[in-house]
Design an enzyme around this catalytic site. Structure first.
Site, PDB file in Angstrom:
ATOM      1  CB  ALA A   1      21.268 -18.135  24.533  1.00 44.16           C
TER       2      ALA A   1
ATOM      3  N   GLY B   1      29.342 -16.244  29.299  1.00 42.26           N
ATOM      4  CA  GLY B   1      29.143 -17.672  29.110  1.00 42.26           C
ATOM      5  C   GLY B   1      28.058 -17.943  28.087  1.00 42.26           C
ATOM      6  CB  CYS B   2      27.204 -21.011  26.204  1.00 43.87           C
ATOM      7  SG  CYS B   2      27.178 -22.249  27.530  1.00 43.87           S
ATOM      8  CE1 TYR B   3      22.038 -23.816  28.842  1.00 40.29           C
ATOM      9  CE2 TYR B   3      23.896 -24.271  30.282  1.00 40.29           C
ATOM     10  CZ  TYR B   3      22.860 -24.723  29.479  1.00 40.29           C
ATOM     11  OH  TYR B   3      22.643 -26.075  29.326  1.00 40.29           O
TER      12      TYR B   3
END
Length: 356
Positions: free
Chosen positions: A163, A158-160
Protein backbone atom coordinates in the site's frame (compact mmCIF):
# COMPACT_ATOMS: atom_id res chain seq x y z
CA UNK A 1 -4.37 -24.93 -19.89
CA UNK A 2 -4.71 -25.78 -16.19
CA UNK A 3 -1.84 -25.73 -13.72
CA UNK A 4 -1.81 -27.59 -10.42
CA UNK A 5 -1.37 -25.35 -7.38
CA UNK A 6 -0.46 -26.23 -3.82
CA UNK A 7 -0.74 -24.05 -0.72
CA UNK A 8 1.52 -24.60 2.28
CA UNK A 9 -0.10 -23.08 5.35
CA UNK A 10 -3.57 -23.07 3.81
CA UNK A 11 -5.49 -22.85 7.09
CA UNK A 12 -4.30 -19.33 7.97
CA UNK A 13 -5.98 -16.16 6.79
CA UNK A 14 -3.70 -15.58 3.80
CA UNK A 15 -3.65 -19.28 2.97
CA UNK A 16 -7.40 -19.72 2.96
CA UNK A 17 -7.78 -16.52 0.92
CA UNK A 18 -5.43 -18.13 -1.61
CA UNK A 19 -7.67 -21.20 -1.64
CA UNK A 20 -10.69 -18.98 -2.32
CA UNK A 21 -8.98 -17.23 -5.22
CA UNK A 22 -7.62 -20.42 -6.76
CA UNK A 23 -11.02 -22.10 -6.47
CA UNK A 24 -12.38 -19.49 -8.87
CA UNK A 25 -9.30 -19.20 -11.08
CA UNK A 26 -9.64 -20.12 -14.77
CA UNK A 27 -6.14 -21.63 -15.05
CA UNK A 28 -5.07 -22.86 -11.59
CA UNK A 29 -6.48 -25.97 -9.92
CA UNK A 30 -6.10 -26.42 -6.15
CA UNK A 31 -4.35 -29.78 -5.78
CA UNK A 32 -3.00 -29.57 -2.22
CA UNK A 33 -3.72 -27.48 0.87
CA UNK A 34 -1.55 -28.20 3.89
CA UNK A 35 -2.10 -27.71 7.59
CA UNK A 36 -0.62 -30.05 10.16
CA UNK A 37 -3.19 -28.91 12.73
CA UNK A 38 -6.21 -29.54 10.46
CA UNK A 39 -4.94 -32.54 8.47
CA UNK A 40 -7.85 -34.68 7.31
CA UNK A 41 -10.39 -31.92 7.83
CA UNK A 42 -12.25 -30.82 4.70
CA UNK A 43 -11.74 -27.16 3.84
CA UNK A 44 -15.53 -26.79 3.91
CA UNK A 45 -15.67 -27.99 7.53
CA UNK A 46 -13.08 -25.51 8.76
CA UNK A 47 -14.35 -22.72 6.51
CA UNK A 48 -18.03 -23.30 5.55
CA UNK A 49 -17.74 -20.79 2.72
CA UNK A 50 -16.21 -23.66 0.71
CA UNK A 51 -19.30 -25.86 1.04
CA UNK A 52 -20.36 -26.86 -2.45
CA UNK A 53 -17.13 -25.43 -3.88
CA UNK A 54 -14.52 -28.09 -3.11
CA UNK A 55 -14.28 -31.49 -1.42
CA UNK A 56 -10.54 -31.09 -0.82
CA UNK A 57 -9.29 -31.79 2.70
CA UNK A 58 -6.23 -30.35 4.41
CA UNK A 59 -3.18 -32.62 4.41
CA UNK A 60 -0.01 -32.53 6.48
CA UNK A 61 2.99 -30.77 5.01
CA UNK A 62 4.83 -34.10 4.81
CA UNK A 63 1.99 -35.99 3.09
CA UNK A 64 1.23 -33.42 0.40
CA UNK A 65 2.70 -34.22 -3.01
CA UNK A 66 3.91 -30.69 -3.59
CA UNK A 67 6.54 -31.77 -6.11
CA UNK A 68 3.69 -32.69 -8.47
CA UNK A 69 2.41 -29.11 -8.37
CA UNK A 70 3.30 -26.59 -11.03
CA UNK A 71 3.23 -23.77 -8.48
CA UNK A 72 3.41 -23.82 -4.69
CA UNK A 73 2.32 -20.86 -2.60
CA UNK A 74 3.99 -20.55 0.80
CA UNK A 75 1.61 -18.86 3.26
CA UNK A 76 3.86 -19.47 6.23
CA UNK A 77 5.68 -17.45 8.90
CA UNK A 78 9.19 -16.18 8.22
CA UNK A 79 11.95 -18.83 8.48
CA UNK A 80 9.49 -21.57 7.46
CA UNK A 81 9.86 -20.63 3.80
CA UNK A 82 13.64 -20.82 4.14
CA UNK A 83 13.26 -24.49 5.07
CA UNK A 84 10.78 -25.37 2.31
CA UNK A 85 11.52 -23.27 -0.77
CA UNK A 86 14.96 -24.64 -1.78
CA UNK A 87 13.75 -28.23 -1.95
CA UNK A 88 10.66 -27.32 -3.97
CA UNK A 89 12.75 -25.36 -6.46
CA UNK A 90 15.12 -28.32 -6.84
CA UNK A 91 12.13 -30.59 -7.52
CA UNK A 92 10.97 -28.30 -10.31
CA UNK A 93 8.06 -26.46 -8.69
CA UNK A 94 7.78 -22.70 -9.06
CA UNK A 95 7.43 -21.09 -5.63
CA UNK A 96 5.53 -17.94 -4.69
CA UNK A 97 6.43 -17.00 -1.12
CA UNK A 98 4.15 -14.73 0.90
CA UNK A 99 6.53 -14.57 3.87
CA UNK A 100 9.41 -12.16 4.44
CA UNK A 101 12.16 -14.69 3.77
CA UNK A 102 12.95 -13.70 0.18
CA UNK A 103 11.90 -10.04 0.09
CA UNK A 104 15.09 -8.33 1.24
CA UNK A 105 17.92 -8.48 -1.27
CA UNK A 106 20.67 -8.23 1.36
CA UNK A 107 20.72 -11.22 3.74
CA UNK A 108 22.47 -9.15 6.41
CA UNK A 109 19.51 -6.73 6.46
CA UNK A 110 17.15 -9.68 6.86
CA UNK A 111 19.24 -11.01 9.72
CA UNK A 112 19.34 -7.59 11.40
CA UNK A 113 15.57 -7.11 11.34
CA UNK A 114 14.38 -10.69 11.75
CA UNK A 115 17.03 -11.79 14.25
CA UNK A 116 17.71 -15.10 12.52
CA UNK A 117 20.27 -16.34 9.98
CA UNK A 118 19.28 -16.40 6.32
CA UNK A 119 19.97 -19.98 5.32
CA UNK A 120 19.34 -19.66 1.56
CA UNK A 121 21.32 -16.60 0.41
CA UNK A 122 22.04 -18.15 -3.00
CA UNK A 123 18.33 -18.06 -3.82
CA UNK A 124 18.28 -14.30 -3.19
CA UNK A 125 20.33 -13.87 -6.36
CA UNK A 126 17.53 -15.29 -8.51
CA UNK A 127 14.37 -14.27 -6.64
CA UNK A 128 11.91 -11.92 -8.33
CA UNK A 129 10.33 -9.35 -6.02
CA UNK A 130 6.56 -9.56 -6.16
CA UNK A 131 5.05 -6.10 -6.53
CA UNK A 132 4.07 -6.15 -10.22
CA UNK A 133 3.25 -2.46 -10.67
CA UNK A 134 6.68 -1.40 -9.36
CA UNK A 135 8.99 -4.39 -9.98
CA UNK A 136 7.42 -5.66 -13.17
CA UNK A 137 10.80 -6.03 -14.90
CA UNK A 138 11.93 -8.62 -12.33
CA UNK A 139 8.73 -10.59 -12.79
CA UNK A 140 9.05 -10.40 -16.59
CA UNK A 141 12.53 -11.90 -16.32
CA UNK A 142 11.17 -14.64 -14.06
CA UNK A 143 8.41 -15.33 -16.60
CA UNK A 144 11.01 -15.68 -19.37
CA UNK A 145 13.03 -18.12 -17.26
CA UNK A 146 9.88 -20.08 -16.44
CA UNK A 147 8.91 -20.24 -20.11
CA UNK A 148 12.37 -21.71 -20.77
CA UNK A 149 11.60 -24.54 -18.33
CA UNK A 150 13.13 -23.17 -15.14
CA UNK A 151 11.45 -23.30 -11.73
CA UNK A 152 11.47 -19.77 -10.37
CA UNK A 153 11.00 -18.10 -6.99
CA UNK A 154 8.93 -15.00 -6.26
CA UNK A 155 9.13 -13.20 -2.92
CA UNK A 156 5.88 -11.23 -2.59
CA UNK A 157 5.82 -7.78 -1.04
CA UNK A 158 4.27 -7.40 2.40
CA UNK A 159 0.94 -5.70 2.99
CA UNK A 160 2.22 -2.41 4.42
CA UNK A 161 4.99 -2.10 1.79
CA UNK A 162 2.44 -2.75 -0.96
CA UNK A 163 0.00 0.00 0.00
CA UNK A 164 2.80 2.42 0.89
CA UNK A 165 4.84 1.82 -2.24
CA UNK A 166 1.89 2.00 -4.61
CA UNK A 167 1.03 5.36 -3.04
CA UNK A 168 4.55 6.78 -3.12
CA UNK A 169 6.33 5.28 -6.13
CA UNK A 170 4.97 7.55 -8.90
CA UNK A 171 6.01 10.74 -7.09
CA UNK A 172 9.44 9.36 -6.23
CA UNK A 173 10.07 7.99 -9.74
CA UNK A 174 9.07 11.37 -11.18
CA UNK A 175 11.87 13.04 -9.18
CA UNK A 176 9.47 15.14 -7.13
CA UNK A 177 10.62 13.95 -3.69
CA UNK A 178 13.55 15.31 -1.68
CA UNK A 179 16.02 12.39 -1.48
CA UNK A 180 17.67 13.87 1.61
CA UNK A 181 14.45 14.35 3.59
CA UNK A 182 12.50 12.06 5.91
CA UNK A 183 9.44 10.27 4.54
CA UNK A 184 6.70 9.77 7.13
CA UNK A 185 4.18 6.93 6.78
CA UNK A 186 1.18 6.29 8.99
CA UNK A 187 -0.68 3.12 8.10
CA UNK A 188 -3.71 1.33 9.51
CA UNK A 189 -4.43 -2.39 9.09
CA UNK A 190 -7.25 -4.77 9.82
CA UNK A 191 -6.81 -7.51 12.39
CA UNK A 192 -6.39 -10.34 9.85
CA UNK A 193 -2.96 -8.88 9.14
CA UNK A 194 -1.80 -10.16 12.52
CA UNK A 195 -2.53 -13.77 11.61
CA UNK A 196 -5.05 -16.36 12.73
CA UNK A 197 -3.76 -17.01 16.24
CA UNK A 198 -5.37 -14.64 18.76
CA UNK A 199 -3.17 -12.58 21.05
CA UNK A 200 -3.82 -9.99 23.72
CA UNK A 201 -3.71 -7.37 20.97
CA UNK A 202 -5.92 -9.18 18.45
CA UNK A 203 -8.45 -10.93 20.73
CA UNK A 204 -11.90 -9.48 20.01
CA UNK A 205 -12.29 -7.96 23.47
CA UNK A 206 -9.06 -5.98 23.06
CA UNK A 207 -9.22 -5.15 19.34
CA UNK A 208 -12.87 -4.13 19.16
CA UNK A 209 -13.58 -0.40 19.71
CA UNK A 210 -9.84 0.28 19.80
CA UNK A 211 -7.13 1.73 17.55
CA UNK A 212 -3.48 1.55 18.59
CA UNK A 213 0.00 2.04 17.18
CA UNK A 214 2.50 -0.78 17.41
CA UNK A 215 6.02 -1.55 16.27
CA UNK A 216 6.78 2.17 16.49
CA UNK A 217 10.21 2.78 15.00
CA UNK A 218 10.94 -0.96 14.90
CA UNK A 219 8.52 -2.55 12.43
CA UNK A 220 10.15 -5.11 10.13
CA UNK A 221 8.53 -3.73 7.01
CA UNK A 222 10.67 -0.58 7.30
CA UNK A 223 13.69 -1.85 5.30
CA UNK A 224 11.40 -3.44 2.72
CA UNK A 225 9.69 -0.12 2.00
CA UNK A 226 13.06 1.62 1.79
CA UNK A 227 14.27 -1.05 -0.64
CA UNK A 228 11.23 -0.84 -2.93
CA UNK A 229 11.21 2.96 -3.07
CA UNK A 230 14.98 3.41 -3.16
CA UNK A 231 14.93 5.50 0.01
CA UNK A 232 18.07 6.25 1.93
CA UNK A 233 18.49 3.83 4.85
CA UNK A 234 17.08 5.42 7.98
CA UNK A 235 15.06 8.06 6.12
CA UNK A 236 11.68 6.39 6.68
CA UNK A 237 9.53 6.92 9.76
CA UNK A 238 6.93 4.16 9.54
CA UNK A 239 4.19 3.79 12.15
CA UNK A 240 1.64 0.99 11.74
CA UNK A 241 -1.69 0.94 13.55
CA UNK A 242 -4.22 -1.79 14.28
CA UNK A 243 -7.89 -0.98 13.73
CA UNK A 244 -11.03 -3.03 14.48
CA UNK A 245 -11.50 -4.19 10.88
CA UNK A 246 -11.48 -7.75 9.60
CA UNK A 247 -9.62 -6.76 6.45
CA UNK A 248 -8.35 -3.57 4.88
CA UNK A 249 -5.22 -1.41 4.97
CA UNK A 250 -4.82 2.34 4.47
CA UNK A 251 -1.37 3.94 4.17
CA UNK A 252 -0.86 7.71 4.24
CA UNK A 253 2.57 8.74 2.93
CA UNK A 254 3.97 12.23 3.50
CA UNK A 255 6.54 13.07 0.83
CA UNK A 256 8.60 16.30 1.05
CA UNK A 257 9.04 17.99 -2.32
CA UNK A 258 12.58 18.29 -3.67
CA UNK A 259 13.95 21.84 -3.26
CA UNK A 260 14.18 22.34 -7.04
CA UNK A 261 10.81 20.73 -7.83
CA UNK A 262 7.99 23.09 -8.78
CA UNK A 263 4.91 22.74 -6.60
CA UNK A 264 2.48 20.64 -8.65
CA UNK A 265 -1.24 21.18 -8.59
CA UNK A 266 -3.33 18.21 -7.50
CA UNK A 267 -4.51 17.84 -11.10
CA UNK A 268 -0.91 17.74 -12.39
CA UNK A 269 0.07 15.23 -9.73
CA UNK A 270 -2.94 13.09 -10.51
CA UNK A 271 -1.94 13.05 -14.17
CA UNK A 272 1.54 11.82 -13.23
CA UNK A 273 -0.05 9.00 -11.24
CA UNK A 274 -2.49 8.15 -14.03
CA UNK A 275 0.38 7.78 -16.49
CA UNK A 276 2.40 5.65 -14.07
CA UNK A 277 -0.44 3.16 -13.61
CA UNK A 278 -2.00 3.32 -17.08
CA UNK A 279 -1.05 -0.34 -17.75
CA UNK A 280 -1.79 -1.61 -14.23
CA UNK A 281 -5.21 -3.32 -14.34
CA UNK A 282 -5.46 -3.76 -10.57
CA UNK A 283 -4.51 -0.23 -9.51
CA UNK A 284 -6.97 2.64 -9.81
CA UNK A 285 -5.90 6.25 -9.38
CA UNK A 286 -8.96 8.03 -8.04
CA UNK A 287 -10.18 11.29 -9.58
CA UNK A 288 -8.80 14.57 -8.26
CA UNK A 289 -10.43 15.39 -4.94
CA UNK A 290 -11.34 11.77 -4.15
CA UNK A 291 -9.30 9.79 -1.63
CA UNK A 292 -9.18 6.02 -1.02
CA UNK A 293 -11.04 4.05 1.63
CA UNK A 294 -10.62 0.44 2.65
CA UNK A 295 -14.26 -0.58 2.13
CA UNK A 296 -13.88 0.08 -1.60
CA UNK A 297 -11.26 -2.66 -2.04
CA UNK A 298 -12.17 -5.17 0.69
CA UNK A 299 -12.33 -8.73 -0.62
CA UNK A 300 -10.40 -7.87 -3.79
CA UNK A 301 -6.88 -7.79 -5.20
CA UNK A 302 -7.34 -4.18 -6.22
CA UNK A 303 -5.60 -1.05 -4.95
CA UNK A 304 -6.95 2.50 -4.87
CA UNK A 305 -4.53 5.42 -4.83
CA UNK A 306 -5.26 9.10 -4.24
CA UNK A 307 -3.09 12.21 -3.93
CA UNK A 308 -3.20 15.64 -2.35
CA UNK A 309 -0.79 18.58 -2.07
CA UNK A 310 0.03 20.54 1.09
CA UNK A 311 1.15 23.84 -0.43
CA UNK A 312 2.43 25.58 2.71
CA UNK A 313 4.59 22.62 3.76
CA UNK A 314 5.59 21.74 0.17
CA UNK A 315 4.47 18.18 0.74
CA UNK A 316 2.79 15.53 -1.37
CA UNK A 317 0.34 13.39 0.59
CA UNK A 318 -0.22 10.07 -1.18
CA UNK A 319 -2.72 7.52 0.11
CA UNK A 320 -3.07 3.86 -0.80
CA UNK A 321 -5.89 1.48 0.15
CA UNK A 322 -5.77 -2.29 -0.25
CA UNK A 323 -7.21 -5.40 1.33
CA UNK A 324 -4.36 -6.58 3.55
CA UNK A 325 -4.95 -10.27 2.75
CA UNK A 326 -6.01 -9.51 -0.84
CA UNK A 327 -3.61 -7.24 -2.71
CA UNK A 328 -1.48 -7.30 0.46
CA UNK A 329 -1.01 -11.08 0.41
CA UNK A 330 -3.02 -13.74 -1.44
CA UNK A 331 -4.25 -11.61 -4.34
CA UNK A 332 -0.77 -10.32 -5.00
CA UNK A 333 0.63 -13.85 -4.91
CA UNK A 334 -1.87 -15.00 -7.53
CA UNK A 335 -1.15 -11.89 -9.62
CA UNK A 336 2.57 -12.72 -9.55
CA UNK A 337 1.89 -16.36 -10.45
CA UNK A 338 -0.25 -15.22 -13.37
CA UNK A 339 2.65 -13.18 -14.71
CA UNK A 340 5.19 -15.97 -14.26
CA UNK A 341 2.92 -18.46 -16.07
CA UNK A 342 2.27 -16.09 -18.95
CA UNK A 343 -1.37 -15.46 -18.04
CA UNK A 344 -3.19 -12.11 -17.92
CA UNK A 345 -2.09 -10.66 -14.60
CA UNK A 346 -5.66 -10.01 -13.49
CA UNK A 347 -6.84 -13.58 -14.28
CA UNK A 348 -9.06 -14.79 -11.45
CA UNK A 349 -8.76 -11.41 -9.74
CA UNK A 350 -11.57 -9.40 -11.31
CA UNK A 351 -13.81 -9.28 -8.24
CA UNK A 352 -15.26 -5.91 -7.28
CA UNK A 353 -15.73 -5.13 -3.60
CA UNK A 354 -19.26 -5.18 -2.24
CA UNK A 355 -20.44 -1.56 -2.59
CA UNK A 356 -22.33 -1.55 0.70
Amino acid sequence: MTYKAGIVGAAGFAGIELARLIAGHPHFELAAATSDALAGTPLASAYPAFAGVTDLAFSTHAEANLAACDVVFLAVPHTAALAVAPGLIEQGATVVDLSADFRLKDPSVYEQWYKTPHTAPDLLKQVAFGLPEVTGAELAQAAARHAAGEAVLVGCAGCYPTATSLAAAPAIRAGLVDASATVVVDAVSGVTGAGKKATERTHFCFANENVEAYGVGTHRHTPEIEQILGLRTGSLVFTPHLAPLNRGLLSTVNLPLAPDAPLPSVAELNEIYQRFYENAPLVTVLPTGTLPKTASVAGTARAHVGVAVHEAARMIIAIGAIDNIGKGAAGQAVQCANIVFGLPEEAGLNAVSTPV
